[in-house]
Design a protein around this motif. Structure first.
Motif, mmCIF file in Angstrom:
data_model
loop_
_atom_site.group_PDB
_atom_site.id
_atom_site.type_symbol
_atom_site.label_atom_id
_atom_site.label_comp_id
_atom_site.label_asym_id
_atom_site.label_seq_id
_atom_site.Cartn_x
_atom_site.Cartn_y
_atom_site.Cartn_z
ATOM 1 N N ASP A 124 38.942 28.276 40.158
ATOM 2 C CA ASP A 124 37.719 27.945 39.418
ATOM 3 C C ASP A 124 37.870 26.654 38.613
ATOM 4 O O ASP A 124 37.391 26.548 37.475
ATOM 5 C CB ASP A 124 37.298 29.095 38.502
ATOM 6 N N ILE A 370 27.272 38.416 34.247
ATOM 7 C CA ILE A 370 27.702 37.889 35.545
ATOM 8 C C ILE A 370 26.640 38.196 36.604
ATOM 9 O O ILE A 370 26.310 37.348 37.439
ATOM 10 C CB ILE A 370 29.060 38.494 35.941
ATOM 11 N N PHE A 385 34.089 31.927 39.526
ATOM 12 C CA PHE A 385 35.010 32.828 40.212
ATOM 13 C C PHE A 385 34.413 34.233 40.269
ATOM 14 O O PHE A 385 33.843 34.719 39.298
ATOM 15 C CB PHE A 385 36.356 32.859 39.489
ATOM 16 N N PRO A 386 34.530 34.917 41.396
ATOM 17 C CA PRO A 386 33.905 36.241 41.529
ATOM 18 C C PRO A 386 34.640 37.313 40.741
ATOM 19 O O PRO A 386 35.725 37.095 40.191
ATOM 20 C CB PRO A 386 34.014 36.513 43.035
ATOM 21 N N ILE A 387 34.041 38.489 40.689
ATOM 22 C CA ILE A 387 34.712 39.659 40.114
ATOM 23 C C ILE A 387 35.948 39.951 40.957
ATOM 24 O O ILE A 387 35.865 40.074 42.174
ATOM 25 C CB ILE A 387 33.754 40.869 40.112
ATOM 26 N N ASP A 388 37.108 40.059 40.313
ATOM 27 C CA ASP A 388 38.374 40.208 41.042
ATOM 28 C C ASP A 388 39.241 41.236 40.332
ATOM 29 O O ASP A 388 40.187 40.886 39.625
ATOM 30 C CB ASP A 388 39.079 38.859 41.139
ATOM 31 N N ARG A 405 31.033 46.560 41.332
ATOM 32 C CA ARG A 405 30.438 45.290 41.750
ATOM 33 C C ARG A 405 28.943 45.403 42.030
ATOM 34 O O ARG A 405 28.330 44.430 42.465
ATOM 35 C CB ARG A 405 31.115 44.793 43.035
ATOM 36 N N HIS A 409 27.127 39.124 41.537
ATOM 37 C CA HIS A 409 27.797 38.029 40.839
ATOM 38 C C HIS A 409 27.048 36.734 41.057
ATOM 39 O O HIS A 409 26.647 36.407 42.179
ATOM 40 C CB HIS A 409 29.234 37.894 41.348
ATOM 41 N N SER A 443 36.746 38.103 36.089
ATOM 42 C CA SER A 443 36.251 36.834 36.618
ATOM 43 C C SER A 443 36.700 35.651 35.771
ATOM 44 O O SER A 443 37.276 34.690 36.279
ATOM 45 C CB SER A 443 34.720 36.869 36.693
ATOM 46 N N TYR A 444 36.454 35.705 34.462
ATOM 47 C CA TYR A 444 36.740 34.526 33.629
ATOM 48 C C TYR A 444 38.216 34.320 33.341
ATOM 49 O O TYR A 444 38.626 33.277 32.839
ATOM 50 C CB TYR A 444 35.934 34.548 32.328
#
Length: 481
Positions: A124, A370, A385-388, A405, A409, A443-444
């Protein structure tokens, strides 16, 4: 008083309350003074240390340390705790805005997970300007053809160490390595006024006008008394830790299909190869990344259920993870062919921690932010950046239930108030310890966002000093420049 002998010797004396530990200095040419022992100082040149006075409880369960005066090691306008991606950016931004800056880091280098953690990939980052763009350019300029091709997002950790030290020194940042934060002091108005550290120089105090917690785990904020959230659910389950490593002995062309930057299918191909030969990595998406020449990085393991605040658990997981890396590399070598000369160059000094404290701030980023693509008037950056969420346990080694999810997003803003501690004054946050919920954090938390947050926190800290207000009294859209 006799001159003490400079050797390891008994200095515990029995007392009615337990054990008494002598506080005399240990150097043969120094003897304990009858003056207040708190004013005696350790001497880093001669190696003298100030020993501790303490009483051991009769049941030997508690050691009661006697009060002592702690020397003030430094005074700065801004103090940054943690020299990782967020901390370096915070220190740079504060110094370049005109503040005197002290940066304190526990490892022997700057960079955190980028260097001591051997991450080798910055996520990101492509949409970021400012310090993130500057560092990517420097990583590419000083790096390999791979670094150039990826615009610095795939980098050599040794290049990163040099670049980060160089830019901080050039900006006038004072750097203290090998030093761990162990406490924080607030005044009667709940304003942070000092932090305490331990190092080879002993226990020291550091004063500043503003503090920035870039420790990753929110250590400074916790010591200052801030409330925080941790993990998911009542058991506070956190995402697993991972040990990264550097490898050699592989021809990039011969293993091209398995290299992560080649195609999304590379992880699956590498897992299939391992499983076909009886190898079962605990991380089911093993990632091989080419850095330069025949040097690669690899991530192949998950360590589940490890608290970021339990030194014993972290030690055990580090040992397990390092063994797994070596076992998997040895297994790949037995396959032969392009893998016959594969070898471990180095494993990370610090196991990769994905999740620690999320400090309560003046805004909390949520999963809904998000899902809806939050647009905030005080945005310090946009996260894409996606949810991970990595698996919370070993059952199937899959990502957490997809129900988390369901909201979806979209690119979203990280608001400046999420970087300001709620429970104390004079404390800013940057990196994965900012204020957010479990889903948003996944994500962040990546380092491209950490740098942007650090830059914002560093600039805000300096401007708040210049304007003689607390950070929460500023508006980011008025000070971002």
């Amino acid at each position: 008083m006799d001159t003490p002998v400079p050797s390891r010797r008994n200095f515990l004396q029995a007392t009615a309350g337990g054990l008494f530990v002598s506080a005399s200095l240990t150097s043969p040419d120094t003897k304990a003074s009858d003056a207040n022992p708190g004013i005696r100082m350790a001497n880093p040149l001669s190696g003298d240390v100030l020993r501790t006075e303490a009483e051991l409880s009769p049941d030997a369960q508690v050691l009661k340390e006697q009060p002592r005066e702690i020397p003030v090691a430094g005074k700065s306008e801004v103090l940054v705790c943690g020299g990782g991606p967020a901390g370096v950016a915070a220190a740079l931004a504060a110094a370049r805005a005109g503040a005197t800056v002290q940066l304190i880091e526990v490892a022997g280098c700057l960079g955190g997970v980028w260097t001591a953690g051997l991450l080798t990939k910055i996520l990101d980052a492509e949409n970021k300007s400012g310090i993130m763009a500057e560092l990517l350019q420097r990583f590419a300029e000083h790096g390999s053809a791979v670094a150039n091709q990826t615009n610095g997002t795939v980098y050599d950790p040794e290049v990163a160490k040099f670049v980060l030290e160089d830019v901080c020194v050039q900006a006038g940042v004072k750097i203290r390595l090998h030093t761990r934060l162990v406490g924080a002091v607030t005044d009667s108005n709940r304003r942070v006024v000092a932090v305490l550290t331990e190092s080879k120089s002993g226990r020291e105090a550091w004063l500043a006008d503003r503090f920035i917690d870039c420790s990753g785990d929110g250590d400074l904020a916790a010591h200052a008394g801030c409330r925080f959230d941790l993990g998911f659910g009542e058991d506070c389950e956190c995402q697993p830790m991972s040990m990264l490593a550097l490898l050699t002995g592989i021809d990039p062309d011969a293993v091209r299909p398995y290299i992560r930057e080649t195609a999304p299918a590379a992880k699956r191909l590498l897992l299939d190869l391992m499983e076909e030969h009886g190898l079962s990595p605990s991380y089911r998406a093993p990632t091989l990344r080419h850095l330069h020449s025949d040097i690669f990085s690899i991530m192949t393991n998950h360590e589940y259920g490890v608290s970021a605040f339990d030194a014993n658990a972290i030690s055990e997981s580090t040992i397990r993870a390092r063994r797994e890396v070596h076992d998997l590399v040895n297994g790949l070598r037995r396959i032969g062919g392009p893998w016959k000369d594969i070898a471990v160059v180095a494993t990370a000094e610090q196991i990769g921690v994905r999740e620690g404290r999320r400090i309560r701030g003046r805004y909390q980023i949520t999963a809904n932010d998000i899902a809806t693509g939050l647009k905030h008037e005080q945005s310090v950056c946009t996260a894409k950046f996606p949810i991970d969420v990595h698996a919370l346990n070993a059952h199937g080694n899959k990502e957490i239930d997809g129900a988390f999810r369901k909201g979806g997003h979209q690119p979203y803003d990280i608001p400046y108030p999420a970087l300001i501690a709620k429970d104390v004054d004079g404390l800013l946050l940057a990196g994965r310890c900012i204020s957010g919920d479990f889903i948003a954090h996944s994500s962040y938390r990546v380092t491209g966002n950490a740098v942007a947050m650090g830059e914002a926190a560093g600039r805000a800290a300096t401007v708040s000093i210049q304007q003689q207000v607390m950070p929460q009294e500023l508006r980011w859209d008025k000070i971002k420049g």
